[in-house]
Design a protein around this motif. Structure first.
Motif, PDB file in Angstrom:
ATOM      1  N   THR A 144       0.839  -1.197   0.000  1.00 50.65           N
ATOM      2  CA  THR A 144       0.000   0.000   0.000  1.00 50.65           C
ATOM      3  C   THR A 144       0.878   1.252   0.000  1.00 50.65           C
ATOM      4  OG1 THR A 144      -0.130  -0.045   2.426  1.00 50.65           O
ATOM      5  CG2 THR A 144      -1.924  -1.097   1.212  1.00 50.65           C
ATOM      6  N   VAL A 175     -14.237   5.031   3.457  1.00 46.03           N
ATOM      7  CA  VAL A 175     -13.671   4.144   2.441  1.00 46.03           C
ATOM      8  C   VAL A 175     -14.345   4.494   1.121  1.00 46.03           C
ATOM      9  CG1 VAL A 175     -13.303   1.757   1.704  1.00 46.03           C
ATOM     10  CG2 VAL A 175     -13.282   2.331   4.152  1.00 46.03           C
ATOM     11  N   LYS A 176     -13.559   4.971   0.176  1.00 43.30           N
ATOM     12  CA  LYS A 176     -14.100   5.453  -1.085  1.00 43.30           C
ATOM     13  C   LYS A 176     -13.536   4.641  -2.247  1.00 43.30           C
ATOM     14  CE  LYS A 176     -16.327   8.562  -1.342  1.00 43.30           C
ATOM     15  NZ  LYS A 176     -17.802   8.665  -1.244  1.00 43.30           N
ATOM     16  N   SER A 177     -14.368   4.415  -3.254  1.00 42.28           N
ATOM     17  CA  SER A 177     -13.933   3.739  -4.473  1.00 42.28           C
ATOM     18  C   SER A 177     -14.065   4.707  -5.645  1.00 42.28           C
ATOM     19  CB  SER A 177     -14.773   2.488  -4.729  1.00 42.28           C
ATOM     20  OG  SER A 177     -14.529   1.515  -3.733  1.00 42.28           O
ATOM     21  N   TYR A 178     -12.951   4.949  -6.318  1.00 38.11           N
ATOM     22  CA  TYR A 178     -12.924   5.794  -7.511  1.00 38.11           C
ATOM     23  C   TYR A 178     -12.349   4.958  -8.653  1.00 38.11           C
ATOM     24  CZ  TYR A 178     -13.412   9.571  -4.108  1.00 38.11           C
ATOM     25  OH  TYR A 178     -13.853  10.387  -3.091  1.00 38.11           O
ATOM     26  N   LYS A 182      -9.498   1.841  -4.499  1.00 37.02           N
ATOM     27  CA  LYS A 182     -10.161   1.893  -3.206  1.00 37.02           C
ATOM     28  C   LYS A 182      -9.248   2.627  -2.231  1.00 37.02           C
ATOM     29  CE  LYS A 182     -12.257  -1.065   0.347  1.00 37.02           C
ATOM     30  NZ  LYS A 182     -12.503  -2.477   0.757  1.00 37.02           N
ATOM     31  N   ILE A 184      -8.774   4.599   1.655  1.00 35.22           N
ATOM     32  CA  ILE A 184      -9.219   4.916   3.007  1.00 35.22           C
ATOM     33  C   ILE A 184      -8.758   6.341   3.270  1.00 35.22           C
ATOM     34  CG2 ILE A 184      -9.039   4.380   5.462  1.00 35.22           C
ATOM     35  CD1 ILE A 184      -8.361   1.510   4.687  1.00 35.22           C
ATOM     36  N   LEU A 200      -3.907   3.761   0.075  1.00 37.18           N
ATOM     37  CA  LEU A 200      -4.350   3.260  -1.219  1.00 37.18           C
ATOM     38  C   LEU A 200      -3.442   2.140  -1.693  1.00 37.18           C
ATOM     39  CD1 LEU A 200      -2.731   5.530  -3.801  1.00 37.18           C
ATOM     40  CD2 LEU A 200      -3.106   6.460  -1.525  1.00 37.18           C
TER      41      LEU A 200
END
Length: 382
Positions: A144, A175-178, A182, A184, A200
């Motif tokens: 990461t 926690v976002k997904s673009y 993914k 944090i 990430l």
């Protein structure tokens, strides 16, 4: 060979002066420490903090395990909350200061200092085996990346990308997904400014950086956000009165000496069915004795010379003629305040703000100093 973070080529592209930092090839500065410091205080800075350890803890006993190793209460944390804590030894000294993320009911992420990652992994394994905790400890550091965006204009800049992130309270995360990335994203930092830190996948760094920076040319003179190195990170945290392991925190330093009493929950056993954290017995004795003999204070230094770690605080001059009162743990010229500042441990009876002391340079002279409250700087109140 030095370890390299996933942003290593980014640092070289921006002309960073690289340095060996606990086995990692890290940027000390890109242009100048002072310029990067002012950039963070006035607008925004980007820090690569991928060298910090990221350890995931899961399993049936994960909550009990994290409660046992951490000085602060964990079980009452909500999912999506992170909390600053200490990992102590049996003597009440500090093995490390950490940030604990509660990802789910039985899923935690612990961010640790780079210098202590190997030691803590051994400690975690020893505790889990000795006390028969059913947990999985997964070191995710090298898979990461972690970056910090810090500064007074950062949250407004992030807002259009994610209103949820902008709405985060301090020490909360989302926690976002673009696209395929993914992240944090937590509203945390180590500069005294507002901002976020993002964890990430290492394989998606370039995509994630593009999303977070949204076309900013960080090489432009008036860029909203510019890269900042370890040098500015240290001056920023010193102004903010934040302790650093190896300076204000250490295995031989009683946890109650370091100015982070809020991270020590001596009543933990009353809430967690008798569970106590490692080092609690020793710290209870310290509390019962009225606290440690020395406490952490701030110092302002007269003149342009800075006090440095290891210099002794004295009463009545230099050398043997001056009574030793304490020791300096950190010191630097403050770019924001325009004066030299320091932190150190001093005898409790001399810790009152306004007390005048001498700092023995060890070179035959002294620096005149005055005890002041911490922090030296608070965002919006400089």
């Amino acid at each position: 060979m030095l370890l390299k973070t996933p942003l290593h080529s980014f640092h070289l592209d921006y002309g960073a002066k690289m340095t060996d930092f606990v086995g990692w090839d890290m940027p000390l500065y890109y242009n100048s420490i002072t310029q990067e410091h002012h950039q963070v205080r006035s607008s925004g800075g980007l820090f690569d903090v991928s060298h910090m350890g990221r350890v995931k803890v899961t399993g049936r006993h994960s909550r009990k395990f994290v409660e046992r190793i951490c000085s602060r209460r964990i079980t009452d944390m909500q999912n999506g909350q992170c909390r600053y804590s200490l990992v102590c030894n049996e003597r009440g000294g500090v093995m490390d200061d950490v940030i604990v993320y509660r990802l789910d009911d039985d899923e935690f992420l612990i961010v640790v200092n780079a210098s202590n990652r190997a030691k803590l992994l051994q400690h975690f394994a020893k505790v889990s085996q000795a006390e028969e905790f059913v947990v999985k400890i997964d070191d995710q550091t090298e898979n990461t990346a972690m970056v910090a965006l810090q500064g007074p204009k950062v949250m407004d800049f992030i807002g259009p990308l994610s209103t949820e992130v902008r709405a985060l309270k301090r020490y909360r995360f989302a926690v976002k997904s673009y696209l395929v990335v993914k992240l944090i994203v937590s509203r945390t930092g180590y500069t005294g400014e507002d901002g976020v830190e993002a964890i990430l996948p290492a394989s998606a760094v370039s995509i994630a950086m593009g999303l977070m920076l949204r076309g900013i040319d960080m090489k432009a003179p008036d860029a909203l956000i510019k890269p900042a190195g370890l040098g500015a990170r240290d001056t920023l945290r010193t102004e903010a009165g934040m302790p650093l392991y190896g300076h204000e925190l250490g295995e031989e330093i009683n946890a109650f000496s370091s100015g982070v009493d809020f991270a020590i929950s001596l009543d933990k056993h009353e809430h967690e069915r008798g569970l106590r954290f490692i080092g609690q017995d020793a710290l209870e004795k310290t509390a019962a004795a009225g606290g440690p003999p020395r406490k952490l204070v701030g110092l302002t230094i007269e003149g342009k010379r800075s006090a440095r770690q290891g210099m002794l605080m004295r009463e009545g001059g230099k050398g043997p003629s001056g009574k030793e009162l304490g020791i300096v743990t950190s010191g630097c010229p403050s770019p924001t305040l325009g004066t030299c500042i320091a932190m150190g441990f001093i005898d409790r009876e001399k810790a009152e703000p306004g007390t005048s002391i001498d700092v023995d340079t060890g070179r035959g002279d002294v620096l005149s100093a005055k005890v002041v409250p911490l922090p030296f700087y608070k965002a919006g109140k400089a």
